[in-house]
Every structure is written in structure tokens, then in C-alpha cells.
Design a protein around this motif. Structure first.
Motif, PDB file in Angstrom:
ATOM      1  N   TYR A 192       0.872  -1.180   0.000  1.00  0.00           N
ATOM      2  CA  TYR A 192       0.000   0.000   0.000  1.00  0.00           C
ATOM      3  C   TYR A 192       0.908   1.230   0.000  1.00  0.00           C
ATOM      4  N   GLY A 193       0.614   2.197  -0.890  1.00  0.00           N
ATOM      5  CA  GLY A 193       1.471   3.371  -0.984  1.00  0.00           C
ATOM      6  C   GLY A 193       0.692   4.672  -1.009  1.00  0.00           C
ATOM      7  N   GLU A 194       1.347   5.725  -0.517  1.00  0.00           N
ATOM      8  CA  GLU A 194       0.801   7.078  -0.593  1.00  0.00           C
ATOM      9  C   GLU A 194       1.817   7.956  -1.323  1.00  0.00           C
ATOM     10  N   ILE A 195       1.340   8.648  -2.363  1.00  0.00           N
ATOM     11  CA  ILE A 195       2.212   9.466  -3.205  1.00  0.00           C
ATOM     12  C   ILE A 195       2.541  10.771  -2.482  1.00  0.00           C
ATOM     13  N   LYS A 196       3.817  11.097  -2.465  1.00  0.00           N
ATOM     14  CA  LYS A 196       4.294  12.317  -1.822  1.00  0.00           C
ATOM     15  C   LYS A 196       4.880  13.253  -2.879  1.00  0.00           C
ATOM     16  N   ASN A 197       5.713  14.194  -2.443  1.00  0.00           N
ATOM     17  CA  ASN A 197       6.338  15.148  -3.351  1.00  0.00           C
ATOM     18  C   ASN A 197       7.498  14.516  -4.103  1.00  0.00           C
ATOM     19  N   GLN A 198       7.833  15.142  -5.243  1.00  0.00           N
ATOM     20  CA  GLN A 198       8.991  14.753  -6.055  1.00  0.00           C
ATOM     21  C   GLN A 198       8.939  13.300  -6.495  1.00  0.00           C
ATOM     22  N   GLY A 199       7.724  12.808  -6.682  1.00  0.00           N
ATOM     23  CA  GLY A 199       7.566  11.455  -7.198  1.00  0.00           C
ATOM     24  C   GLY A 199       7.741  10.355  -6.180  1.00  0.00           C
ATOM     25  N   GLU A 200       7.974  10.710  -4.920  1.00  0.00           N
ATOM     26  CA  GLU A 200       8.193   9.694  -3.899  1.00  0.00           C
ATOM     27  C   GLU A 200       6.875   9.032  -3.495  1.00  0.00           C
ATOM     28  N   ILE A 201       6.956   7.748  -3.174  1.00  0.00           N
ATOM     29  CA  ILE A 201       5.811   6.998  -2.656  1.00  0.00           C
ATOM     30  C   ILE A 201       6.225   6.374  -1.330  1.00  0.00           C
ATOM     31  N   ASP A 202       5.438   6.629  -0.291  1.00  0.00           N
ATOM     32  CA  ASP A 202       5.651   5.957   1.001  1.00  0.00           C
ATOM     33  C   ASP A 202       4.956   4.609   0.943  1.00  0.00           C
ATOM     34  N   TRP A 203       5.747   3.544   0.972  1.00  0.00           N
ATOM     35  CA  TRP A 203       5.196   2.197   0.846  1.00  0.00           C
ATOM     36  C   TRP A 203       5.193   1.478   2.197  1.00  0.00           C
ATOM     37  N   VAL A 204       4.163   0.687   2.416  1.00  0.00           N
ATOM     38  CA  VAL A 204       4.148  -0.263   3.537  1.00  0.00           C
ATOM     39  C   VAL A 204       3.688  -1.602   2.992  1.00  0.00           C
ATOM     40  N   LYS A 205       4.226  -2.665   3.544  1.00  0.00           N
ATOM     41  CA  LYS A 205       3.749  -3.998   3.174  1.00  0.00           C
ATOM     42  C   LYS A 205       2.520  -4.304   4.013  1.00  0.00           C
ATOM     43  N   VAL A 206       1.436  -4.615   3.341  1.00  0.00           N
ATOM     44  CA  VAL A 206       0.154  -4.792   4.029  1.00  0.00           C
ATOM     45  C   VAL A 206       0.166  -6.037   4.901  1.00  0.00           C
TER      46      VAL A 206
END
Length: 696
Positions: free
Chosen positions: A377-391
């Protein structure tokens, strides 16, 4: 002394003197008289004074010549001198003539352009300077390819020849211009032609001999120049033409529905084999497009490579990291690698706003018992970054052929679901995996709230979450994998809706379709299921993508507003030789306010490849997009784009993925190869394509 009378003496002397004077005078001759005669030459050239006069012999006569208007004194005849006043000694009769001549004026002729002026004396004159009063006829004679236009200066007008009276110094200019011919430029299609004068000319009609450079410029991005016809031919968009007669040129533009940007990007990931890199960028189902600060990115989930020897389990082969491309000035370039977002073979994803979920649907191992991986599961942040967590944790890995998310419990957080989920060896069944999101992007396994007991071909192979009743609680939508004979198995080709029952504290079946042959005469396996309002009636409908050894298709079930659905539309059933696709995306591709369906093709089939050869991109030579674009007819039925053939020849590309940018449809695709590797054995040259498609 003798006295004298002085008075008497003086008087006598005076008398004697007077008598002597009279004697002398009486003895002198008569004087000699001479006549002076003057004249003017010509008679009207002026006056001479005196005209006629007599002088005693020896006298000096002064003579003055006065010129008349438009005359000047020239010389004397019968006298000397160079001025208009002279004198003669009258020792005889004299005749003196004052010679006058006409004033002379210069007639200066000049030329503008190319030509000559001839001068013809009509009345008295000379060759260069003309006597005052001379009438001269001027004739303007243009050179070849020139035209007389007008007289300027002391003569004006356009009459040719013309006459001028020389009564003072005069200057005349004959104006010549090049013969002018029209250059007519016609346009076929959409574009413009700019005209640049290379040698002397004006804006519309051009002087004879003018060289004009023509540049064909397509209008915007959606037109291309094809050729020139008429008085000039060829395919170069910038040409030169000499205007020596009236000429007509046509610029032909072809409407262009495709704009293709191609680039080659180096991808070098330390510790990552080139085989794994190529496999990841080949992935059919997992790549997705996203925006970050209005910049475009494409995420390619990691994909493993095993060549000709499939592993018996995932223990024999490690998962692969994921990669991101960024679009810069219309071209895709390598951006970064996520070393901690690992997949063996991602199959499906779902997106909502800036949230993403993607599951591993690999099929590594001899049977389905080992077909499992992770969901991220990911949330899109600035500069193309995605904060990912393994569900999930390792104990809750599953076969995530279908992955989705939605708010099942109305807490404002997106929960995750995967199908068919996890194989329970002890119970010999598959269980859909449900992960409820907690705060801070933590997830808990809650598959106990949904116990799906189907086994075999009737197990749910894809899943979707959607609020079908408007109560902000998500329902669970599934479809089977299929296989078999729908005429004998009523559970084939079905869809099911599960609604949460608070009294049972679990999801129970709310709707099951009961028309297995309404769309197909074979058992089709669902690969993707989505809920959208396709006919804009405010009620969600359901779309399903299906596959089988005999072909691919997609279908629409129309929502009735109560959580039940009825068959509404089905695409053609394409054979493997025609078209294979892996799932689909839904968005408004032609900006008409209705949602369309965009297929994600596998890399062979005659409706996708221009020269289809099974698995052979090099021989297939090109792609076609028409049957990947299914436009809504405004009622939830669909037709593929057919206004114009969207064919791209001579393109090496594997799989393409649709997305929208500023209301324009795009397809992104990649291709990797060892042949002609620019970077050696430690990197790949990744060819990327961005294809803009104008739908009209």
C-alpha cells in the motif's frame, strides 16, 4: 616827366585783342560728323543703346546691350569686349551688333528600377542642356521583366511618352518596377505556409525573378506535412521557388492522430541482474501511472526472470525490486529504484486519489499451493516519492491475482482485499484476504469476517470494493475464474455482491448472477472487476475483464440501484490470435463526460500487432491502438475507436499502458534488448515510448 592816360591805353588793347579773335574764328573749318548704328541679334534677344547716334570725328561712343528675358548677352559684332558694355572711337561710321543667345537649362533624367529614358526635342534645343523654351519628349523604356509605373519630379503622371518645356533647370525620374506575379499558396489539411523572400519582393504579388522560400508548418501537434504539389513538388517542408510567372503551390498536410516520443535510457541498478531489469520493464499487468506535483511517473513493479527453467518454489529465486520512470519534456527517463518494494510477479493494482495498492500474483511453483506473495500500500508524496508499507506479514502472503481497496467500515481509511487470497491446506479451500487499515498505515488481517468456501474453478479470482448503496460502507464484488461448460455449471461466468451483515458480523452474499450463458458459451475466467457509473444514471455498474484459452473479452452489468445487476453489454470474444489483454483501466479518454474502457494488451495478436508473430516483437514491426480504445456510446455500451487507423509502424515495443494528461490520451511502453547494448553487461538500454493519441 611825361604823363600817360592808362585807362585809354587798356581800352585800346582790349579792342585790338577782340578783333584778333574774330579774325581767327572766321578763318576755322566745319567739324566732321560720324554715325553709330547698333542692333540686336536676334532682334528679340535684347536691346542696344544708343540705337543710332552721330558723333564728331574722334569722339568715343559707349554702347550697352541689355538682354531680354530668357536671353543672355553673348558677344559684340563690330566692337570688342566680352561684357555687355563696350566703346568705339568714332573715326568713321560704325555698325555694332550685340549678339544674344537663349538661356540654357539642364534637363536631368534619372531612373528608379531598370529601364532608360529617351529624349526627343520637339522644338529647338540641344543635346544636353536645352535652350529655354525647348519642348522635350521623354519616353520611358523598361528593361525586360520591368514595367514603367510613373514620372516623378518636374513631370508627374503615368503618360508615356510625355513632354516637358524647359524654362528652367528640371529633373525628371522615370520609375520602373519589376513585373509582379501572384504566388498562390493553397493548403490541403491543417497547417500554414510561411513565405520568406530570399531575393527582392513584396508581400503578396512578387517581382519577377523574386526567390521565395516556402516553409510548410503543421498546425499544432496534430498535423504533419506530406508534400508539395503544383508548380513545385517534393516532400521537404522548406523549399525555394522563383516567381517568374504566376505560380500556384499546394501544401498538403495529413491529419496526425499520433505523436510518438522515443528515447533510450540507461538503467543500472547495483546488485540487480540485467535479466531481472528487463523482466520488470516487460511486466504486463502491474505498471501504473501516477502524478506528483503535476509531474508524470510510471511505476514498474519488480518481476523475476527464470529463463527456460521455472523454479519449484520461491525459495529458489529472490524477489525483484521495483523501478520508477519520470516523464521529462515528453520523454520517459529512469528515475529511481525501490529496493524494499519486492515482487516476484505483480498482477493487479488499484488507485484512488494519491493512494495505491498493488498485489503479487505470481504463479511460481508446480501448483497453486505456493502461489503467493505480498501486497503493498502506498501514498504518493512530493517529487515522485511513494511511502510504501507492506500490508501483510509473511504468514499472510497470498495469491493476489486480484487486488483492491476501499473503505469497508466507514472509518475514512482504505482497507485492502486480495483474491483468490490464501490457500488453506488443512481446510482445502481458498480464503479471500481482507486487511483492515488502522492508523499510521498499519493493517490487520481480518479474513475471518469473510469466509468464502468455494473451491475449484468457482473460486473468486478477482475482487473489488465499492459503496453500492450510498451508505459509505463498501461492498465486496467478486467474479470467478471459470473454466468448464456454463450450460452444465450455473456458477460459471457469474458475479457476486457481498454486503456486511452487522447481526452476523460478516459479509454475506447479497446478489449472484444466474445467467452463465448470457455473454459466453464457454467458461471464462475473470481477471479484473471494477464498479463505475457507465451510463451516468447515478447508479454504479460493474465491468469485468475475462480470459480463457479460447479468447479474451470484457462485459458490463448494469446496476439497478438495489445492489442487483443485469447483463448490459459484452465485447467481441477475441481469440488469442486476435487480441490478448491483461485487465483494463477506466477513464474518460475522449472528454465527452462518459467513462471509457482502455485495454492493457499482451504483446501479440492481429488486432494489436501490425504483423503478428507469436512472441516475436522484431517480426511484428508495429502496433495498432484502435481495439485497445473502447469508447462509451453514452449508454454504457462501447465501440472501439474507428474514425481513423491508429497504426504505428516499425516500432519495437512490448506492452503499453494508457493514461491521461491534460485531457489527452497517452500510451506509455518500453522495450529492452541485449542487441546493440550501449552500456555493457552491467546495465540495460531501456527504450521508452510516449504516444499521444488524438481522438476525434
Amino acid at each position: 616827366m611825361k604823363e600817360y592816360n592808362f585807362y585809354k591805353i587798356i581800352t585800346v588793347k582790349k579792342l585790338a585783342l577782340f578783333l584778333s579773335f574774330l579774325f581767327v574764328v572766321s578763318c576755322t573749318k566745319d567739324p566732321i560728323i560720324y554715325t553709330l548704328t547698333t542692333s540686336a541679334n536676334p532682334a528679340d534677344g535684347g536691346t542696344v543703346s544708343p540705337t543710332t547716334q552721330q558723333y564728331n570725328e574722334g569722339k568715343t561712343a559707349t554702347i550697352t546691350a541689355t538682354p531680354a528675358a530668357e536671353y543672355i548677352f553673348q558677344s559684340w559684332s563690330g566692337a570688342t569686349g566680352s561684357t555687355n558694355s563696350t566703346s568705339v572711337v568714332m573715326n568713321s561710321d560704325k555698325s555694332v551688333t550685340a549678339n544674344f543667345i537663349k538661356k540654357k537649362y539642364a534637363l536631368t533624367t534619372t531612373v528608379e528600377g531598370e529601364g532608360t529614358v529617351t529624349e526627343k526635342v520637339i522644338k529647338a534645343g540641344a543635346a544636353t542642356d536645352y535652350n529655354s523654351g525647348t519642348i522635350v519628349e521623354l519616353t520611358a523604356v523598361p528593361s525586360g521583366e520591368w514595367l514603367f509605373v510613373e514620372w516623378k519630379g518636374d513631370v508627374t503622371g503615368t503618360e508615356n511618352p510625355t513632354q516637358i518645356t524647359i524654362d528652367k533647370a528640371k529633373s525628371v525620374t522615370a520609375v520602373f518596377v519589376k513585373k509582379q506575379y501572384p504566388l498562390t499558396v493553397e493548403i490541403e489539411g491543417e497547417g500554414t505556409v510561411s513565405e520568406k523572400v530570399i531575393k527582392a519582393g513584396v508581400a503578396t504579388d512578387y517581382n519577377s525573378g523574386t526567390i521565395v522560400e516556402l516553409t510548410a508548418e503543421p498546425t499544432g501537434d496534430w498535423s504533419e506535412f506530406v508534400e508539395w504539389t503544383g508548380d513545385i513538388t517534393g516532400t521537404e517542408n522548406t523549399v525555394q521557388i522563383t516567381v517568374d510567372e504566376a505560380k500556384t503551390v499546394k501544401a498538403i498536410f495529413l491529419k496526425n492522430n499520433l505523436i510518438i516520443n522515443k528515447t533510450v535510457t540507461r538503467v543500472d541498478v547495483p546488485g540487480q541482474s540485467t535479466e531481472y531489469l528487463r523482466s520488470s520493464f516487460y511486466n504486463v499487468s502491474g505498471p501504473f501511472h501516477y502524478l506528483s506535483e503535476d509531474e508524470h511517473y510510471f511505476f514498474y513493479p519488480g518481476t523475476v526472470f527464470w529463463g527456460q527453467n521455472p523454479p519449484n518454489s520461491k525459495d529458489e529465486i529472490p524477489p525483484s525490486p521495483s523501478h520508477v520512470l519520470k516523464r521529462v519534456d515528453g520523454f520517459w527517463t529512469y528515475h529511481k529504484t525501490y529496493d524494499d518494494v519486492l515482487f516476484w510477479g505483480a498482477r493487479n493494482f488499484d488507485t484512488f486519489e494519491n493512494k495505491i495498492v498493488i498485489g503479487d500474483g505470481n504463479e511460481i511453483g508446480p501448483d497453486g499451493t505456493d502461489w503467493n506473495g505480498d501486497t503493498y500500500y502506498g501514498e504518493i508524496k512530493n517529487q515522485g516519492e511513494i511511502d510504501w508499507v507492506k500490508v501483510n506479514d509473511d504468514q499472510n502472503r497470498g495469491f493476489y491475482h486480484g487486488t483492491t481497496f476501499g473503505d469497508l467500515n466507514n472509518d475514512g481509511l482504505l482497507d485492502v482485499g486480495g483474491a483468490p487470497g490464501q490457500w488453506n491446506e488443512s481446510e482445502n479451500k481458498w480464503s479471500l484476504k481482507i486487511f483492515m487499515q488502522q492508523q499510521n498505515m498499519r493493517f490487520e488481517n481480518r479474513d475471518v469476517i469473510f469466509d468464502y468456501n468455494e473451491t475449484g474453478n468457482n473460486l473468486p479470482f478477482t475482487i473489488g470494493f465499492a459503496d453500492l448503496f450510498g451508505d459509505k460502507f463498501g461492498e465486496i464484488i467478486t467474479a470467478d475464474y471459470g473454466g468448464g461448460d456454463p450450460f452444465s455449471n450455473p456458477k460459471l461466468n457469474r458475479i457476486e455482491i457481498f454486503k456486511y451483515d452487522s447481526s452476523e458480523q460478516k459479509y454475506i452474499q447479497h446478489f449472484e448472477s444466474s445467467q452463465p450463458t448470457v455473454f459466453y458459451s464457454i467458461g471464462m475466467g475473470a481477471t479484473s472487476i471494477k464498479a463505475f457509473d457507465f451510463d451516468n444514471d447515478g447508479i454504479k455498474d460493474i465491468s469485468v475483464a475475462r480470459e480463457d484459452q479460447m479468447g479474451n473479452a470484457f462485459e458490463i452489468w448494469k446496476g439497478n440501484g438495489d445492489g442487483t445487476f443485469e447483463p448490459h453489454f459484452v465485447s467481441p470474444l477475441w481469440s488469442q490470435n486476435e487480441l490478448q489483454f491483461r485487465e483494463f483501466l477506466v477513464f474518460d479518454a475522449n472528454n465527452d463526460g462518459y467513462l471509457d474502457i482502455l485495454l492493457r494488451p499482451f504483446h501479440y495478436g492481429s488486432l494489436y500487432r501490425t504483423n503478428p508473430v507469436w512472441w516475436d516483437v522484431y517480426s511484428s514491426k508495429g502496433i495498432k491502438l484502435n481495439h485497445l480504445i473502447w469508447l462509451n456510446n453514452g449508454n454504457g455500451t462501447f465501440s472501439h475507436y474507428s474514425v481513423k487507423d491508429l497504426v504505428i509502424d516499425n516500432i519495437l515495443i512490448d506492452n503499453i499502458h494508457p493514461y491521461m494528461d491534460n485531457e489527452v490520451l497517452h500510451f506509455s511502453g518500453t522495450f529492452t534488448t541485449d542487441e546493440g547494448n550501449l552500456y555493457g553487461e552491467d546495465a540495460i538500454n531501456l527504450t521508452t515510448y510516449d504516444i499521444k493519441v488524438k481522438l476525434d
